[in-house]
Enzyme design. Structure first.
Site, PDB file in Angstrom:
ATOM      1  N   SER A  37       0.602  -1.303   0.071  1.00  0.00           N
ATOM      2  CA  SER A  37       0.059   0.001  -0.078  1.00  0.00           C
ATOM      3  C   SER A  37       0.762   1.312  -0.118  1.00  0.00           C
ATOM      4  O   SER A  37       1.831   1.410  -0.738  1.00  0.00           O
ATOM      5  CB  SER A  37      -0.835  -0.139   1.183  1.00  0.00           C
ATOM      6  OG  SER A  37      -1.886   0.971   1.140  1.00  0.00           O
TER       7      SER A  37
ATOM      8  N   ASP B 241      -9.629  -6.492  -3.846  1.00  0.00           N
ATOM      9  CA  ASP B 241      -9.081  -5.166  -3.729  1.00  0.00           C
ATOM     10  C   ASP B 241      -8.632  -4.547  -5.219  1.00  0.00           C
ATOM     11  O   ASP B 241      -7.749  -4.988  -5.840  1.00  0.00           O
ATOM     12  CB  ASP B 241      -7.690  -5.247  -3.131  1.00  0.00           C
ATOM     13  CG  ASP B 241      -6.942  -4.123  -3.094  1.00  0.00           C
ATOM     14  OD1 ASP B 241      -7.615  -3.071  -3.335  1.00  0.00           O
ATOM     15  OD2 ASP B 241      -5.820  -4.030  -2.768  1.00  0.00           O
TER      16      ASP B 241
ATOM     17  N   HIS C 195      -7.727  -5.380   0.543  1.00  0.00           N
ATOM     18  CA  HIS C 195      -6.417  -4.596   0.364  1.00  0.00           C
ATOM     19  C   HIS C 195      -5.446  -5.335   1.356  1.00  0.00           C
ATOM     20  O   HIS C 195      -4.248  -5.458   0.891  1.00  0.00           O
ATOM     21  CB  HIS C 195      -6.790  -3.146   0.763  1.00  0.00           C
ATOM     22  CG  HIS C 195      -5.571  -2.348   0.135  1.00  0.00           C
ATOM     23  ND1 HIS C 195      -4.914  -2.287  -0.965  1.00  0.00           N
ATOM     24  CD2 HIS C 195      -5.036  -1.211   0.864  1.00  0.00           C
ATOM     25  CE1 HIS C 195      -3.933  -1.330  -0.953  1.00  0.00           C
ATOM     26  NE2 HIS C 195      -3.932  -0.744   0.257  1.00  0.00           N
TER      27      HIS C 195
END
EC number: 2.3.1.-
Length: 210
Positions: free
Chosen positions: A111, A162, A188
């Site tokens: 991320s 995701d 995610h």
């Protein structure tokens, strides 16, 4: 009998800022190589400790180090070298690696941490033994020539629930030497949704690296 593991935590000075880290090492023998674990915006090094990733890596013979990125976790007081969502200079993670004396590490980058890992991965002369992007941001900010120049083997990981994982994969698949782990039913932070699948896939990838 499970291999013993030593764990410690501390701070390092990086470009004038104090950064917190947690580390797990094999209790005996020489570590095979180092693994540097980064994290997303809602997470910290504690995520990897609680999930058992640090412990599992050390048990498998690796030196596993997770840092808290600037402005987050126990590194809250540290100023980030770039605004969130912009690429940080590759020299930032290079300085982290130097301060921790990691040697070239495998970098695990979920991320938010893509803003740090991608410039480090694609820096001229960068020689990482492995790269594990988990739906990182900023993949659209690296050009095709830079992706093509990366020799590092990559394990691209994301959850099939995701959308960001799919988007980042469209860019990351330009890495010449990659394989893909798509986790069914995972979102995610897919490593939290499917920890066993995450650890198995990660350790299998590391086992194949030189």
């Amino acid at each position: 009998m499970a291999a013993s593991v030593e764990q410690r935590e501390g701070t390092i000075q990086v470009q004038g800022q104090a950064l917190f880290f947690r580390e797990a090492l094999p209790g005996s023998g020489q570590a095979r190589f180092s693994v540097l674990l980064l994290h997303g915006i809602r997470f910290s090094s504690e995520t990897w400790q609680n999930l058992g990733t640090l412990h599992r890596l050390a048990q498998a013979g690796y030196r596993a180090v997770a840092i808290d990125l600037p402005g987050l976790g126990h590194s809250k007081e540290a100023a980030a070298p770039a605004p969130i969502g912009e690429l940080a200079p590759g020299s930032f993670l290079a300085a982290v690696v130097d301060a921790l004396e990691l040697g070239p590490p495998v970098v695990i980058s979920p991320s938010l941490s893509g803003m740090y890992s991608l410039p480090f991965l694609t820096a001229p002369g960068s020689q990482l033994p492995g790269f594990v992007p988990v739906a990182p941001i900023c993949t659209d900010k690296i050009n095709a020539a830079n992706y093509a120049s990366v020799k590092t083997p990559a394990l691209i990981v994301y959850g099939d629930q995701d959308p960001m994982g799919q988007t980042s994969f469209e860019h990351l698949k330009q890495l010449p030497n990659h394989r893909v782990l798509i986790m069914k039913g995972a979102g995610h932070p897919c490593y939290l949704d499917k920890p066993e699948e995450w650890h198995t896939g990660l350790l299998d990838f590391l086992q194949g690296l030189q």
